[in-house]
Design a protein around this motif. Sequence first.
Motif, short mmCIF file in Angstrom:
data_model
loop_
_atom_site.label_atom_id
_atom_site.label_comp_id
_atom_site.label_asym_id
_atom_site.label_seq_id
_atom_site.Cartn_x
_atom_site.Cartn_y
_atom_site.Cartn_z
N TYR A 345 0.85 -1.20 0.00
CA TYR A 345 0.00 0.00 0.00
C TYR A 345 0.88 1.25 0.00
N THR A 346 0.47 2.24 -0.77
CA THR A 346 1.15 3.52 -0.83
C THR A 346 0.17 4.63 -0.48
N GLU A 347 0.61 5.57 0.40
CA GLU A 347 -0.27 6.67 0.80
C GLU A 347 -0.13 7.82 -0.19
N ASN A 348 -1.24 8.27 -0.73
CA ASN A 348 -1.25 9.35 -1.72
C ASN A 348 -1.31 10.72 -1.03
N ASP A 349 -1.12 11.76 -1.82
CA ASP A 349 -1.12 13.12 -1.25
C ASP A 349 -2.45 13.48 -0.62
N ASP A 350 -3.55 12.95 -1.14
CA ASP A 350 -4.87 13.25 -0.58
C ASP A 350 -5.24 12.29 0.56
N GLU A 351 -4.22 11.54 1.06
CA GLU A 351 -4.37 10.59 2.17
C GLU A 351 -5.16 9.34 1.79
N SER A 352 -5.51 9.19 0.51
CA SER A 352 -6.08 7.92 0.06
C SER A 352 -4.93 6.93 -0.15
N LEU A 353 -5.26 5.68 -0.43
CA LEU A 353 -4.26 4.63 -0.57
C LEU A 353 -4.29 4.03 -1.97
N THR A 354 -3.14 3.58 -2.43
CA THR A 354 -3.03 2.80 -3.66
C THR A 354 -2.51 1.41 -3.29
N ALA A 355 -3.22 0.37 -3.73
CA ALA A 355 -2.81 -1.00 -3.46
C ALA A 355 -2.17 -1.58 -4.73
N ASP A 356 -0.96 -2.09 -4.60
CA ASP A 356 -0.26 -2.74 -5.70
C ASP A 356 -0.16 -4.24 -5.39
N ILE A 357 -0.72 -5.05 -6.28
CA ILE A 357 -0.74 -6.51 -6.11
C ILE A 357 0.18 -7.12 -7.16
N TYR A 358 1.19 -7.85 -6.70
CA TYR A 358 2.18 -8.43 -7.59
C TYR A 358 1.99 -9.95 -7.65
N LEU A 359 1.67 -10.45 -8.83
CA LEU A 359 1.43 -11.88 -9.04
C LEU A 359 2.51 -12.46 -9.94
N ASN A 360 3.05 -13.57 -9.52
CA ASN A 360 4.08 -14.27 -10.29
C ASN A 360 3.51 -15.59 -10.78
N PRO A 361 3.13 -15.70 -12.06
CA PRO A 361 2.48 -16.92 -12.54
C PRO A 361 3.41 -18.13 -12.52
N LEU A 362 2.86 -19.27 -12.16
CA LEU A 362 3.60 -20.53 -12.23
C LEU A 362 3.67 -20.97 -13.68
N LYS A 363 4.53 -21.95 -13.95
CA LYS A 363 4.64 -22.46 -15.31
C LYS A 363 3.29 -23.02 -15.75
N LYS A 364 2.98 -22.75 -17.00
CA LYS A 364 1.66 -23.12 -17.51
C LYS A 364 1.45 -24.63 -17.49
N TYR A 365 2.52 -25.39 -17.77
CA TYR A 365 2.39 -26.84 -17.84
C TYR A 365 3.39 -27.49 -16.88
N ALA A 366 2.99 -28.66 -16.36
CA ALA A 366 3.87 -29.40 -15.45
C ALA A 366 3.62 -30.89 -15.62
N LEU A 367 4.68 -31.66 -15.47
CA LEU A 367 4.60 -33.12 -15.56
C LEU A 367 5.07 -33.71 -14.24
N THR A 368 4.37 -34.73 -13.75
CA THR A 368 4.79 -35.42 -12.53
C THR A 368 4.72 -36.92 -12.76
N VAL A 369 5.65 -37.64 -12.14
CA VAL A 369 5.69 -39.09 -12.22
C VAL A 369 5.80 -39.64 -10.81
N ASP A 370 4.94 -40.57 -10.44
CA ASP A 370 4.94 -41.19 -9.12
C ASP A 370 5.07 -42.70 -9.26
N LEU A 371 5.73 -43.30 -8.29
CA LEU A 371 5.86 -44.75 -8.23
C LEU A 371 5.62 -45.19 -6.80
#
Length: 819
Positions: A345-371
């Motif tokens: 959150y960042t405080e603006n000059d008018d005392e309102s707030l700005t919310a910055d949301i940072y998303l880091n996407p996972l790899k689109k595809y994944a392979l798993t093998v179980d035994l």
Amino acid sequence: MSCNSIKYVQENENLLKENTILVNGEKNKDSEIANYLAQKPNRRTLGVPISLHLYNFGNPDFEMTFDEWIENHPKKYDRYERIFSKKQTFGIYNSRKGVNSWLLRKGEAPVIYDQSKAARSANTLKEYFISKGFFEAEVDFQTKAEGEKELSVDYNVTTNRQYFIDSVSVEIESPVLDSIYKINRDYSILKKGEPFVFEDFEKEEARLVKLFRNSGIYQYKNYGLGFWTDSIKGSYMKDVLLRIPDRQISINDSLVTVPYKIQTVDRINIYTDFSIRNRRRTVQDSVFYKGFNFYSFEKMKVKPKYLVNSIFMTPGGIYKDSEKSQTQNYIRNLQTFSSSVDINYTENDDESLTADIYLNPLKKYALTVDLDATTSNIKPFGILGKFSFLGRNLFRGSEIMELSFQGSFFNVANDASESDKFFNAWEVLSSASIRFPRILFPINTTSLIPKYMAPTTNFDAIVSFQKNVGLDRQTTTAAMSYAWKSSKRVGHRIDLINLSYIKNQNIDNYFNIYDSEYQKLNDVSENVFGVPLSKNNNDILAFMDDFLDPGNGYDQAYPNDYNTVSDVDERRAILIEDSFVPAISYSFTYNTRENIKDNDFSYFTGRVVSAGTFTDLLFQNKNDIGQRVLFDVPIAQYLKLEFEYKKYWELGYENILVFRTFAGGAIPYGNSSNVPFSRSYSAGGSNEMRAWRTFDLGPGSEVNNLEYKVATLKLIANLEYRFRLTNKIYSAFFIDAGNIWDITNSNLVTDEGKFTSLASLKDTAVGSGFGLRYDFGFLVFRFDVGFKTYEPYLSSNNKWLVNYNFGNAVYNIGINYPF
């Protein structure tokens, strides 16, 4: 036992055998208080310090190098070298060193009494009781000898009188905070007449911080909040004053006092593909949607209208801490972005707030093998391999798709193939699933199931094939379900569509799988015709057809044998019948567990299933006996109701008592006279009635030799006491009680197998036993031994402890805890 306990206790030392806390002359029963002691004796199980004995089997002074061992044991080394080579002697040393290290690592060194720790424990106990309002508490301790080099410590606590709160007043400088406090004053933890407990003040402070920061006061950081009390009154009552000063800020190197204000979040920015690598790059794509700003450093790969459902902040809404944590938890549950969801959150000059949301996407595809390796009484040993393909953000709305292929090779108990190969059976399963993080329904359900309930829509399709497993069942399933949590503890699931087609591909194998059924027919053949019956499937069927032909008169000449053959024929028709099961269901779950470390909680789930609900409306074709069918396969109709309740008690020192009960019943109706075999109940196995193998118990007290025993009512209760032996090894004692019964009045079940009233509970089987568990961290390997304690089907008057021995015990191997 005592001598072994003090094996490594030195001459001038004493083993701490026991701590006893006496509160006002009475022995303390609260395990929480014992946790405040600085020194605790070695852990005991049923009065025996098993982990200490395990340590004492080792040698703390074992030589660290081979040369040291040779120097300390020259004669032994010379003898080993004459018999073996030097290399083999080194192997013997290494082996003994490894075993010794394991004993010391898994065991527990003797706890030597330390007077300074006892004094510190007494002081800690005094502070504990002061924190509970006993300001004049006194604590001392004495030691007493318990045997050679052993002693115990008694901590004597005199609490004296407890102090109470006489009044609570407040001085809050900021009008906004004062107003918020007064509106919520009834929820205060500090109340007149309550004991003066320090923990309650901490809880009240945490409550106020949470209250203010969820009411728009972004700048509130708990600075200056404090509680003040007057001098102690003669009546053991204390006045409490809550003071909350205004906010202090720095202006031109001077501290200035200003009142707190409610602040709004006027701008919300979502960076959909943020990472350390691109943090200095220029945004390439942006979308403004319903007051939210979406940014991407590449072409945007998410649809804002769906991702908005994950954001709980509202443009122009007041600041709330809870909305930040809700957003982070919701996005983590999507499984399409990294679990580290940063919101600044960042405080603006008018005392309102700005919310910055940072998303880091996972790899689109994944392979798993179980035994994995598997084991059961039906499949004594098997190898299972699983290959899974995972696709994230499939339609740019955080959807999760999973395709998996699973193959298993088994050594089955009943080898119908008569093959000399060890792996004589196999099973393959292929599945596809898609999860949508929202409710997909023609009508908007947001008012009924808002996004904070984390709703999901799930589509599943499964196809499985078996070979040399039972009748080689092929199962095809398609399902659609909704799931959501109406609160932290309450969950719901609706299976709107669950279609299963079950086909038995190898019905000719019936009399190999159900050998007991063949034996009944063979007895009839020998009794009536004096010759054994061929085990060829065609010969058996021809024999049954001939014997049941009314024109041949066997029903008159041999009525008992005729009934036996008739029962076998009817039972076979039920068990080999293919079925189509269209079901809908609703499940309710209530779970009070706070986290994975919480071992004192309750769990309840209820489930109602209706199969074939709309059969009369959707399926018009009928077979020769009037059943509605789909492609000549009967449509199953039944109602099923199930309940499960579990209660965990943490008894302290890693001792846990668990109670679990299950009740389930199924009743066929309409198109069906029986519940499909695959939807019926069985009893036994490693997770419930551990003294019996799966399908071995029931129904009721009926005596039958069927290899797969099923019924339509199941009642189970389990009680298990779990305790720790060493660092990684746990143990348990358990009692299992329950059985299955018939409640459909089937003519294939005798009166002994039917549940007619509460009197039928006399046929409840009881098993008991013990088990060992090894905790690998990521899973628990479990070995349980179950003894038949009460067997309701025995013909003798005495049914208790008849086969209570290791020869008739059932040995269960499992992964993780049974419940």
